[in-house]
Design an enzyme around this catalytic site. Structure first.
Site, PDB file in Angstrom:
ATOM      1  N   ASP A   1      50.422  41.948  10.334  1.00 51.64           N
ATOM      2  CA  ASP A   1      49.973  40.547  10.386  1.00 51.64           C
ATOM      3  C   ASP A   1      51.215  39.686  10.612  1.00 51.64           C
ATOM      4  OD1 ASP A   1      48.235  38.280  10.055  1.00 51.64           O
ATOM      5  OD2 ASP A   1      49.059  38.019   8.060  1.00 51.64           O
ATOM      6  N   SER A   2      51.014  38.355  10.692  1.00 53.98           N
ATOM      7  CA  SER A   2      52.154  37.460  10.856  1.00 53.98           C
ATOM      8  C   SER A   2      52.935  37.280   9.554  1.00 53.98           C
ATOM      9  CB  SER A   2      51.665  36.088  11.322  1.00 53.98           C
ATOM     10  OG  SER A   2      50.787  35.538  10.350  1.00 53.98           O
TER      11      SER A   2
ATOM     12  N   CYS B   1      44.732  41.028  11.093  1.00 56.46           N
ATOM     13  CA  CYS B   1      45.020  39.702  11.616  1.00 56.46           C
ATOM     14  C   CYS B   1      43.901  39.325  12.583  1.00 56.46           C
ATOM     15  CB  CYS B   1      46.361  39.780  12.345  1.00 56.46           C
ATOM     16  SG  CYS B   1      46.752  38.323  13.308  1.00 56.46           S
TER      17      CYS B   1
ATOM     18  N   GLU C   1      51.628  30.570   3.263  1.00 60.59           N
ATOM     19  CA  GLU C   1      52.931  31.253   3.357  1.00 60.59           C
ATOM     20  C   GLU C   1      53.954  30.600   2.413  1.00 60.59           C
ATOM     21  OE1 GLU C   1      54.163  33.983   5.149  1.00 60.59           O
ATOM     22  OE2 GLU C   1      52.107  34.464   5.707  1.00 60.59           O
TER      23      GLU C   1
ATOM     24  N   CYS D   1      40.468  34.391   9.405  1.00 58.69           N
ATOM     25  CA  CYS D   1      41.914  34.645   9.440  1.00 58.69           C
ATOM     26  C   CYS D   1      42.223  35.324   8.118  1.00 58.69           C
ATOM     27  CB  CYS D   1      42.669  33.320   9.563  1.00 58.69           C
ATOM     28  SG  CYS D   1      44.416  33.419   9.103  1.00 58.69           S
TER      29      CYS D   1
ATOM     30  N   HIS E   1      44.599  35.357   6.218  1.00 59.53           N
ATOM     31  CA  HIS E   1      45.245  34.556   5.161  1.00 59.53           C
ATOM     32  C   HIS E   1      44.214  33.858   4.264  1.00 59.53           C
ATOM     33  CE1 HIS E   1      48.965  34.869   7.537  1.00 59.53           C
ATOM     34  NE2 HIS E   1      49.614  34.332   6.526  1.00 59.53           N
TER      35      HIS E   1
HETATM   36  N1  DGL Z   1      46.523  36.116   9.378  1.00 60.14           N
HETATM   37  C1  DGL Z   1      46.478  35.966  10.800  1.00 60.14           C
HETATM   38  C2  DGL Z   1      45.080  35.857  11.319  1.00 60.14           C
HETATM   39  O1  DGL Z   1      44.226  36.508  10.729  1.00 60.14           O
HETATM   40  C3  DGL Z   1      47.548  35.108  11.425  1.00 60.14           C
HETATM   41  C4  DGL Z   1      47.562  33.677  11.012  1.00 60.14           C
HETATM   42  C5  DGL Z   1      48.733  32.903  11.623  1.00 60.14           C
HETATM   43  O2  DGL Z   1      49.858  33.405  11.550  1.00 60.14           O
HETATM   44  O3  DGL Z   1      48.485  31.816  12.159  1.00 60.14           O
HETATM   45  O4  DGL Z   1      44.757  35.220  12.280  1.00 60.14           O
END
Ligand code: DGL
Length: 266
Positions: A11-12, A74, A153, A185, A187
């Site tokens: 993931d990011s 992600c 984050e 997402c 997150h």
């Molecule tokens: N967690 C990721 C997603 O599901 C990336 C979110 C991001 O870095 O903008 O899209």
């Protein structure tokens, strides 16, 4: 590569840890290598070309670790890069969009489904397409949430700023009379509590993580790759940029399982 090889997850940043949490619940004996691309977070504002180049570097790194499967934990990569990259590596790959879409359809009673996701995911319409491919009767309302990822984050998971953003993003979806809301997402499940408080009992939240790991279990079973030795699993965390915030926020979700975070240079 064999049954004891690790699963690659990326993931990011900390978002994919929500998928790790489900992995620990459903497949606790599996080893994994997690990659948080913190040098490039947030992904949601990146172009498809940028995302493709990040995905290729990460997958090349995971290949050196001889992973037996990869989970794009992600929504953004699952929507924009995975469809083109599947089949080009010596391991199977899966993302979160299919599982999230399937769960949403199972849960929804009025077939009106909301999706919260990054701008890139919303632009791709991947959730709308995946949901409608299963049930064309469904109405899907997608909404990009720019502020969530930087806040998460940074370790901000509650408070006025979060509540204000939740109101801003979710209120229009409630106006569309959704009864199901996909946290599209990875997150966003970090914000389950404030979102749940805002939407109330009539709207079900869908976290795609669990369905994704169930899909992974099926895939590993089919390929006869499930870990069965009973040996202590290997669990490693890598990042490409900031490691301190990854460590701090990651611990909020997974506790002291996150001991060492390895920072990859270059
Ligand atoms: N967690 C990721 C997603 O599901 C990336 C979110 C991001 O870095 O903008 O899209």
């Amino acid at each position: 590569m064999g049954n004891q090889s690790p699963i690659g997850i990326f993931d990011s940043g900390v978002g994919g840890l929500t998928v790790v949490k489900s992995l620990l619940e459903l497949l606790p004996g599996e080893s994994f290598i997690y990659f948080g691309d913190t040098a490039n977070v947030p992904y949601g504002s990146k172009t498809r070309e940028q995302l493709m180049s990040y995905a290729i570097s990460i997958l090349n790194f995971l290949r050196t670790k001889e992973v037996k499967a990869v989970v794009a934990a992600c929504g953004t990569h699952s929507s924009l890069t995975l469809p083109q990259l599947e089949g080009h590596y010596p391991f199977p790959m899966l993302g979160v969009v299919k599982a999230g879409s399937r769960s949403a359809i199972q849960v929804s009673k009025n077939s009106r489904i909301g999706v919260l996701a990054t701008q890139a995911t919303v632009n791709s319409q991947a959730y709308t397409q995946a949901i409608k491919a299963i049930n064309p009767e469904c109405q899907v309302f997608e909404r990009a949430c720019h502020q969530f990822v930087p806040l998460i984050e940074g370790g901000v998971l509650s408070g006025e700023k979060i509540n204000q953003s939740v109101r801003e993003y979710v209120a229009p979806l409630l106006d569309n009379r959704i009864d199901t809301l996909v946290l599209g997402c990875t997150h966003y499940p970090f914000l389950t509590q404030p979102i749940k408080e805002f939407v109330g009992a009539d709207v079900e939240l869908v976290d795609p993580s669990r369905g994704t790991i169930e899909e992974l279990r099926e895939l590993l079973t089919m390929d006869d790759l499930l870990e069965q030795s009973g040996q202590e699993p290997l669990r490693q965390f890598y990042v490409s940029g900031h490691d301190e915030s990854f460590f701090r926020v990651g611990r909020l979700l997974l506790g002291d399982m996150i001991g060492k975070v390895n920072k990859l240079e270059g």
